[in-house]
Design a protein around this motif. Structure first.
Motif, short mmCIF file in Angstrom:
data_model
loop_
_atom_site.label_atom_id
_atom_site.label_comp_id
_atom_site.label_asym_id
_atom_site.label_seq_id
_atom_site.Cartn_x
_atom_site.Cartn_y
_atom_site.Cartn_z
N THR A 74 0.77 -1.14 -0.05
CA THR A 74 0.19 0.01 -0.15
C THR A 74 0.70 1.31 -0.13
OG1 THR A 74 -0.07 0.18 2.50
CG2 THR A 74 -1.92 -1.36 1.25
N LYS A 75 0.18 2.43 -0.25
CA LYS A 75 0.99 3.69 -0.59
C LYS A 75 1.44 4.09 0.96
CE LYS A 75 1.04 4.34 -5.03
NZ LYS A 75 1.97 4.53 -5.48
N GLY A 76 0.54 3.90 1.96
CA GLY A 76 0.79 4.11 3.52
C GLY A 76 0.21 5.52 3.63
N GLN A 77 0.87 6.24 4.74
CA GLN A 77 0.54 7.69 5.24
C GLN A 77 1.65 8.44 5.40
OE1 GLN A 77 -1.61 6.18 8.66
NE2 GLN A 77 -3.64 6.70 7.96
N VAL A 78 1.30 9.67 5.13
CA VAL A 78 2.34 10.62 5.65
C VAL A 78 1.90 11.28 7.11
CG1 VAL A 78 1.26 12.27 4.61
CG2 VAL A 78 3.41 12.93 5.25
N VAL A 79 2.93 11.25 7.98
CA VAL A 79 2.60 11.50 9.22
C VAL A 79 3.61 12.52 9.86
CG1 VAL A 79 2.35 10.29 11.67
CG2 VAL A 79 2.20 8.99 9.59
N VAL A 80 2.88 13.58 10.57
CA VAL A 80 3.80 14.44 11.36
C VAL A 80 3.55 14.26 12.81
CG1 VAL A 80 4.07 16.89 11.81
CG2 VAL A 80 4.04 16.21 9.51
N ASP A 81 4.45 14.21 13.53
CA ASP A 81 4.38 13.89 15.12
C ASP A 81 5.13 15.39 15.44
OD1 ASP A 81 3.15 11.34 15.96
OD2 ASP A 81 4.54 10.73 14.27
N VAL A 86 -0.56 14.79 12.82
CA VAL A 86 -1.54 15.07 11.87
C VAL A 86 -1.04 13.93 10.78
CG1 VAL A 86 -2.17 16.61 9.91
CG2 VAL A 86 -1.31 17.60 12.11
N ILE A 87 -2.38 13.08 10.37
CA ILE A 87 -2.22 12.09 9.56
C ILE A 87 -2.73 12.11 8.19
CG2 ILE A 87 -2.07 9.48 9.20
CD1 ILE A 87 -2.02 9.69 12.45
N GLN A 88 -2.15 11.83 7.01
CA GLN A 88 -2.89 11.83 5.59
C GLN A 88 -2.60 10.89 4.99
OE1 GLN A 88 -2.45 15.72 3.68
NE2 GLN A 88 -2.05 14.48 1.70
N ALA A 140 -6.78 20.05 10.89
CA ALA A 140 -5.34 20.37 11.50
C ALA A 140 -4.32 20.24 10.41
CB ALA A 140 -5.10 19.25 12.38
N VAL A 141 -3.41 21.05 10.20
CA VAL A 141 -2.75 21.11 8.97
C VAL A 141 -1.23 21.36 9.66
CG1 VAL A 141 -2.20 22.10 6.94
CG2 VAL A 141 -4.34 22.06 7.46
N PHE A 161 -2.50 17.15 5.79
CA PHE A 161 -4.02 17.87 6.29
C PHE A 161 -4.99 16.59 6.62
CE2 PHE A 161 -8.20 18.68 4.95
CZ PHE A 161 -8.36 20.18 4.83
N GLN A 162 -5.64 16.66 7.92
CA GLN A 162 -6.31 16.01 8.74
C GLN A 162 -7.62 16.61 9.20
OE1 GLN A 162 -4.67 13.56 11.59
NE2 GLN A 162 -6.57 12.77 12.41
#
Length: 261
Positions: A87-94, A109-111, A228-229, A247-248
């Motif tokens: 799968t492409k997965g997710q971009v995550v900012v912690d 924030v997870i997209q 949330a961005v 962007f979530q």
């Protein structure tokens, strides 16, 4: 302090998610752990349960931290997480707050990663040169550039600010945006025209050398629950040359009372 906090958070994150080492929670997380992820309650026991359940659900989890940005007591990780192979997965900012050697607060924030982007750029790579960060770049100077751009855009709706604070080649990692300063101006002009009541409230800015991360709300009007961005900018020679964002949408309900901000 920023360097020490950066090392602590990266070690904690790797041990917890790559190895499933729950002992790092007792070692590095404060007793009063404030959680802003809407799917997780406060506290260390809730964190332990969240990680255990997450790793059980995704036993083949893979992730790569693309960049780490730290200033004072805040450390931000920009990562690509793939829970299921293929799968492409997710971009995550912690974002973690560290106090006295303990992690005491967390936002994220997870997209989902899309199948394609209009620019052809992925959501994590660094395209501006050089790939590594300059050792003598000033976080304070970079923050000034980004803050000036945001003030002009959000206060005055002045899209010409892109000409003053950005320079080509400008690389855009938002999946809907093309590269180039002209494309950035057009994107904001279109957004302001389509959404005259658009609101963005900046909550925190983290600057580290060439990189500046901005955590903010995004609402189409005052009644919108919004999203949330996190925007991440790279600044070189006083100009923004690259941009990533996550962007979530804010969910209707949350497992805690802290909001996503």
């Amino acid at each position: 302090m920023s360097t020490e906090n950066k090392e602590l958070v990266v070690h904690f994150y790797n041990e917890l998610f790559a190895k499933g080492n729950l002992d790092v929670i007792d070692k590095y997380v404060g007793d009063e752990y404030i959680q802003h992820n809407p799917w997780a309650p406060n506290g260390t026991e809730a964190l332990r349960g969240f990680v255990t359940g997450f790793r059980s659900r995704y036993p083949e989890l893979q992730y790569e931290v693309a960049r780490v940005i730290a200033e004072d007591d805040l450390v931000l990780l920009h990562s690509h997480a793939v829970g299921e192979p293929g799968t492409k997965g997710q971009v995550v900012v912690d974002i973690f707050r560290v106090r006295d050697g303990k992690i005491v607060e967390h936002w994220d924030v997870i997209q989902d990663v899309p199948d394609s982007t209009v620019s052809g750029n992925d959501l994590h790579s660094t395209l501006s040169a050089p790939a590594g960060q300059s050792s003598d770049a000033s976080g304070a100077a970079s923050k000034q550039v980004v803050s000036a751009l945001l003030d002009a855009l959000l206060t005055d709706r002045d899209v010409s600010a892109w000409d003053r604070y950005a320079a080509d080649p400008y690389y855009a990692h938002n999946p809907k945006n093309l590269n180039g300063v002209a494309a950035a101006k057009e994107a904001f002009s279109s957004a302001f025209a389509a959404l005259p009541d658009l609101r963005m409230d900046v909550k925190r800015i983290i600057a580290d050398g060439e990189y500046v991360a901005v955590h903010h709300t995004f609402q189409v009007n005052a009644d919108d629950r919004g999203a949330a961005v996190v925007d991440i900018f790279r600044v070189q020679d006083g100009k923004i040359v690259e941009h990533w964002d996550v962007f979530q949408p804010v969910p209707e309900k949350s497992a805690n009372d802290n909001t996503m901000f």
